[in-house]
Design a protein around this motif. Structure first.
Motif, PDB file in Angstrom:
ATOM      1  N   MET A  64       0.826  -1.204   0.000  1.00  0.00           N
ATOM      2  CA  MET A  64       0.000   0.000   0.000  1.00  0.00           C
ATOM      3  C   MET A  64       0.862   1.257   0.000  1.00  0.00           C
ATOM      4  SD  MET A  64      -2.197   1.522   3.100  1.00  0.00           S
ATOM      5  CE  MET A  64      -2.599   3.263   3.067  1.00  0.00           C
ATOM      6  N   ALA A  65       1.900   1.273   0.844  1.00  0.00           N
ATOM      7  CA  ALA A  65       2.798   2.428   0.916  1.00  0.00           C
ATOM      8  C   ALA A  65       3.507   2.654  -0.413  1.00  0.00           C
ATOM      9  CB  ALA A  65       3.817   2.228   2.032  1.00  0.00           C
ATOM     10  N   ALA A  66       3.931   1.567  -1.062  1.00  0.00           N
ATOM     11  CA  ALA A  66       4.569   1.689  -2.370  1.00  0.00           C
ATOM     12  C   ALA A  66       3.604   2.291  -3.384  1.00  0.00           C
ATOM     13  CB  ALA A  66       5.063   0.327  -2.849  1.00  0.00           C
ATOM     14  N   GLY A  67       2.335   1.877  -3.313  1.00  0.00           N
ATOM     15  CA  GLY A  67       1.325   2.438  -4.198  1.00  0.00           C
ATOM     16  C   GLY A  67       1.145   3.932  -3.976  1.00  0.00           C
ATOM     17  N   LEU A  68       1.148   4.364  -2.719  1.00  0.00           N
ATOM     18  CA  LEU A  68       1.004   5.790  -2.411  1.00  0.00           C
ATOM     19  C   LEU A  68       2.202   6.587  -2.909  1.00  0.00           C
ATOM     20  CD1 LEU A  68      -0.450   5.629   1.218  1.00  0.00           C
ATOM     21  CD2 LEU A  68      -1.664   6.247  -0.881  1.00  0.00           C
ATOM     22  N   VAL A  69       3.402   6.025  -2.786  1.00  0.00           N
ATOM     23  CA  VAL A  69       4.601   6.707  -3.280  1.00  0.00           C
ATOM     24  C   VAL A  69       4.519   6.867  -4.803  1.00  0.00           C
ATOM     25  CG1 VAL A  69       7.095   6.491  -3.612  1.00  0.00           C
ATOM     26  CG2 VAL A  69       6.088   5.995  -1.383  1.00  0.00           C
ATOM     27  N   ILE A  70       4.100   5.798  -5.489  1.00  0.00           N
ATOM     28  CA  ILE A  70       3.962   5.861  -6.947  1.00  0.00           C
ATOM     29  C   ILE A  70       2.927   6.913  -7.334  1.00  0.00           C
ATOM     30  CG2 ILE A  70       3.143   4.579  -8.971  1.00  0.00           C
ATOM     31  CD1 ILE A  70       4.407   2.080  -7.703  1.00  0.00           C
ATOM     32  N   THR A  71       1.823   6.966  -6.605  1.00  0.00           N
ATOM     33  CA  THR A  71       0.784   7.960  -6.885  1.00  0.00           C
ATOM     34  C   THR A  71       1.322   9.377  -6.718  1.00  0.00           C
ATOM     35  OG1 THR A  71      -0.990   6.464  -6.196  1.00  0.00           O
ATOM     36  CG2 THR A  71      -1.480   8.820  -6.162  1.00  0.00           C
ATOM     37  N   ALA A  72       2.057   9.606  -5.640  1.00  0.00           N
ATOM     38  CA  ALA A  72       2.614  10.937  -5.390  1.00  0.00           C
ATOM     39  C   ALA A  72       3.603  11.336  -6.481  1.00  0.00           C
ATOM     40  CB  ALA A  72       3.291  10.969  -4.025  1.00  0.00           C
ATOM     41  N   LEU A  73       4.472  10.424  -6.862  1.00  0.00           N
ATOM     42  CA  LEU A  73       5.462  10.727  -7.896  1.00  0.00           C
ATOM     43  C   LEU A  73       4.790  10.980  -9.247  1.00  0.00           C
ATOM     44  CD1 LEU A  73       8.274   8.138  -7.025  1.00  0.00           C
ATOM     45  CD2 LEU A  73       8.268  10.603  -6.575  1.00  0.00           C
ATOM     46  N   ALA A  74       3.776  10.173  -9.558  1.00  0.00           N
ATOM     47  CA  ALA A  74       3.059  10.359 -10.819  1.00  0.00           C
ATOM     48  C   ALA A  74       2.335  11.698 -10.843  1.00  0.00           C
ATOM     49  CB  ALA A  74       2.066   9.214 -11.030  1.00  0.00           C
ATOM     50  N   ALA A  75       1.737  12.070  -9.713  1.00  0.00           N
ATOM     51  CA  ALA A  75       1.025  13.353  -9.643  1.00  0.00           C
ATOM     52  C   ALA A  75       1.985  14.528  -9.792  1.00  0.00           C
ATOM     53  CB  ALA A  75       0.266  13.449  -8.319  1.00  0.00           C
ATOM     54  N   LEU A  76       3.112  14.466  -9.084  1.00  0.00           N
ATOM     55  CA  LEU A  76       4.094  15.550  -9.154  1.00  0.00           C
ATOM     56  C   LEU A  76       4.710  15.640 -10.550  1.00  0.00           C
ATOM     57  CD1 LEU A  76       5.849  15.052  -5.703  1.00  0.00           C
ATOM     58  CD2 LEU A  76       4.389  16.972  -6.362  1.00  0.00           C
ATOM     59  N   GLY A  77       5.020  14.494 -11.146  1.00  0.00           N
ATOM     60  CA  GLY A  77       5.593  14.493 -12.484  1.00  0.00           C
ATOM     61  C   GLY A  77       4.623  15.037 -13.517  1.00  0.00           C
ATOM     62  N   THR A  78       3.346  14.662 -13.374  1.00  0.00           N
ATOM     63  CA  THR A  78       2.336  15.121 -14.330  1.00  0.00           C
ATOM     64  C   THR A  78       2.120  16.620 -14.240  1.00  0.00           C
ATOM     65  OG1 THR A  78       1.193  12.985 -14.232  1.00  0.00           O
ATOM     66  CG2 THR A  78      -0.063  14.864 -15.060  1.00  0.00           C
ATOM     67  N   VAL A  79       1.992  17.133 -13.014  1.00  0.00           N
ATOM     68  CA  VAL A  79       1.741  18.569 -12.873  1.00  0.00           C
ATOM     69  C   VAL A  79       2.962  19.380 -13.307  1.00  0.00           C
ATOM     70  CG1 VAL A  79       2.511  18.956 -10.474  1.00  0.00           C
ATOM     71  CG2 VAL A  79       0.563  20.233 -11.387  1.00  0.00           C
ATOM     72  N   ALA A  80       4.160  18.815 -13.170  1.00  0.00           N
ATOM     73  CA  ALA A  80       5.366  19.515 -13.641  1.00  0.00           C
ATOM     74  C   ALA A  80       5.361  19.642 -15.159  1.00  0.00           C
ATOM     75  CB  ALA A  80       6.613  18.762 -13.172  1.00  0.00           C
ATOM     76  N   LEU A  81       4.864  18.603 -15.842  1.00  0.00           N
ATOM     77  CA  LEU A  81       4.778  18.639 -17.304  1.00  0.00           C
ATOM     78  C   LEU A  81       3.588  19.470 -17.785  1.00  0.00           C
ATOM     79  CD1 LEU A  81       5.528  14.882 -18.118  1.00  0.00           C
ATOM     80  CD2 LEU A  81       7.067  16.825 -18.481  1.00  0.00           C
ATOM     81  N   ALA A  82       2.552  19.557 -16.958  1.00  0.00           N
ATOM     82  CA  ALA A  82       1.309  20.198 -17.380  1.00  0.00           C
ATOM     83  C   ALA A  82       1.284  21.698 -17.131  1.00  0.00           C
ATOM     84  CB  ALA A  82       0.124  19.543 -16.679  1.00  0.00           C
ATOM     85  N   THR A  83       2.147  22.207 -16.262  1.00  0.00           N
ATOM     86  CA  THR A  83       2.142  23.636 -15.931  1.00  0.00           C
ATOM     87  C   THR A  83       3.502  24.256 -16.221  1.00  0.00           C
ATOM     88  OG1 THR A  83       2.777  23.161 -13.626  1.00  0.00           O
ATOM     89  CG2 THR A  83       0.414  23.292 -14.131  1.00  0.00           C
ATOM     90  N   THR A  84       3.497  25.568 -16.315  1.00  0.00           N
ATOM     91  CA  THR A  84       4.730  26.301 -16.578  1.00  0.00           C
ATOM     92  C   THR A  84       4.662  27.680 -15.936  1.00  0.00           C
ATOM     93  OG1 THR A  84       6.191  27.142 -18.312  1.00  0.00           O
ATOM     94  CG2 THR A  84       3.833  27.206 -18.760  1.00  0.00           C
ATOM     95  N   SER A  85       5.817  28.223 -15.644  1.00  0.00           N
ATOM     96  CA  SER A  85       5.887  29.604 -15.137  1.00  0.00           C
ATOM     97  C   SER A  85       6.338  30.570 -16.227  1.00  0.00           C
ATOM     98  CB  SER A  85       6.854  29.663 -13.944  1.00  0.00           C
ATOM     99  OG  SER A  85       8.146  29.195 -14.322  1.00  0.00           O
ATOM    100  N   ASP A  86       6.569  30.019 -17.418  1.00  0.00           N
ATOM    101  CA  ASP A  86       7.009  30.822 -18.555  1.00  0.00           C
ATOM    102  C   ASP A  86       5.819  31.170 -19.443  1.00  0.00           C
ATOM    103  OD1 ASP A  86       8.252  32.017 -20.683  1.00  0.00           O
ATOM    104  OD2 ASP A  86       9.391  30.243 -21.314  1.00  0.00           O
ATOM    105  N   PRO A  87       5.408  32.430 -19.493  1.00  0.00           N
ATOM    106  CA  PRO A  87       4.238  32.807 -20.307  1.00  0.00           C
ATOM    107  C   PRO A  87       4.375  32.427 -21.780  1.00  0.00           C
ATOM    108  CG  PRO A  87       4.870  34.590 -18.837  1.00  0.00           C
ATOM    109  CD  PRO A  87       5.960  33.572 -18.761  1.00  0.00           C
ATOM    110  N   SER A  88       5.614  32.437 -22.294  1.00  0.00           N
ATOM    111  CA  SER A  88       5.799  32.121 -23.704  1.00  0.00           C
ATOM    112  C   SER A  88       5.550  30.640 -24.008  1.00  0.00           C
ATOM    113  CB  SER A  88       7.221  32.495 -24.140  1.00  0.00           C
ATOM    114  OG  SER A  88       8.183  31.716 -23.445  1.00  0.00           O
ATOM    115  N   ALA A  89       5.637  29.795 -22.975  1.00  0.00           N
ATOM    116  CA  ALA A  89       5.415  28.358 -23.158  1.00  0.00           C
ATOM    117  C   ALA A  89       3.990  27.943 -22.828  1.00  0.00           C
ATOM    118  CB  ALA A  89       6.391  27.560 -22.295  1.00  0.00           C
ATOM    119  N   ALA A  90       3.187  28.895 -22.325  1.00  0.00           N
ATOM    120  CA  ALA A  90       1.818  28.579 -21.917  1.00  0.00           C
ATOM    121  C   ALA A  90       0.861  28.668 -23.106  1.00  0.00           C
ATOM    122  CB  ALA A  90       1.377  29.530 -20.811  1.00  0.00           C
ATOM    123  N   VAL A  91      -0.091  27.766 -23.138  1.00  0.00           N
ATOM    124  CA  VAL A  91      -1.130  27.800 -24.170  1.00  0.00           C
ATOM    125  C   VAL A  91      -2.495  28.135 -23.577  1.00  0.00           C
ATOM    126  CG1 VAL A  91       0.092  26.135 -25.609  1.00  0.00           C
ATOM    127  CG2 VAL A  91      -1.597  25.321 -23.946  1.00  0.00           C
TER     128      VAL A  91
END
Length: 258
Positions: free
Chosen positions: A36-63
């Motif tokens: 269960m703990a391993a599953g939670l770690v995977i979920t956290a990493l997947a969520a953080l990785g996804t939001v890092a790819l999905a958002t940006t602080s650079d206006p020129s890269a934002a759509v």
């Protein structure tokens, strides 16, 4: 005749047998919690990785830009603003049904891989919470959930009370909760959402204790390695779902919005 004359022989044998059961049960439950703990770690990493790819602080890269100022990349706009989001939301459900129907016929290694894939998809789906709530409040809610979950699971493991009747009642409540959530997808009522979240916390708090007791009772000392592994994986999945759902409902109350 020797056992009848010397009662300590039988007693010693019983103590040895009980000790072996306790040791096996402890190892089995540790495996459940580790999965269960391993599953939670995977979920956290997947969520953080996804939001890092999905958002940006650079206006020129934002759509696209959300009302709270969050800027989305092409990946974010596709993931959160297109029909793909429904695929991401429903894919974990398909994996759960597959595991439930096929668990007795697939190898434990395959079942574990499916569980981890499920946890990763849940992480991708839950990544959107970082667009709504502050990171600090998400972390705070996670630790509050972990504390409550630990206490409730410990109660389920140690109590002598049979929680079967409570579990049946909670399952009926869960069906009603799902129906209310579906209705609120169309109504978008804040009052109904508040009620759903409050009831959801109570239901999954109770299910945490009930599922822990059920997982404990599923242990059988004579199970072979494959059967014990399958039971541990399904037990980990049940507790994982209890934790994730309780976390999401608590976040509605405790999360600070961006």
């Amino acid at each position: 005749m020797t056992e009848l004359r010397n009662p300590h022989v039988r007693t010693a044998g019983a103590r040895t047998y009980d000790a072996s059961i306790d040791q096996g049960l402890r190892a089995y439950m540790i495996k459940v919690y580790n999965l269960m703990a391993a599953g939670l770690v995977i979920t956290a990493l997947a969520a953080l990785g996804t939001v890092a790819l999905a958002t940006t602080s650079d206006p020129s890269a934002a759509v696209a830009q959300l009302g709270n100022g969050k800027m989305l990349t092409n990946i974010g706009a596709t993931l959160y603003g297109s029909p793909l989001r429904w695929v991401v939301m429903l894919a974990p459900l398909a994996l759960v049904f597959f595991m439930g129907f096929r668990i007795e016929r697939i190898k434990p290694q395959t079942a574990q891989a499916i569980f981890y894939a499920f946890a990763a998809l849940i992480g991708v789906s839950m990544s959107s919470i970082f667009l709504v709530y502050t990171s600090a409040s998400i972390v705070q809610t996670f630790f509050i959930t972990a504390t409550a979950f630990g206490a409730l699971s410990l109660y389920g493991y140690t109590t002598k009370r049979d929680l079967t009747a409570i579990g049946s009642f909670l399952f009926m409540g869960l069906i009603g909760l799902i129906l209310a959530m579906v209705v609120n997808l169309f109504l978008q009522s804040s009052a109904l959402q508040f009620a759903v979240s409050a009831i959801g916390v109570l239901i999954f708090a109770g299910l945490t204790a009930y599922d822990t007791q059920k997982i404990k009772e599923m242990y059988y000392v004579n199970d072979d390695g494959a059967v014990a592994s399958r039971k541990a994986i399904m037990g980990a999945l049940a507790l994982y779902l209890d934790f994730i759902n309780m976390f999401q409902f608590l976040l509605y109350f405790l999360g600070n919005r961006e």
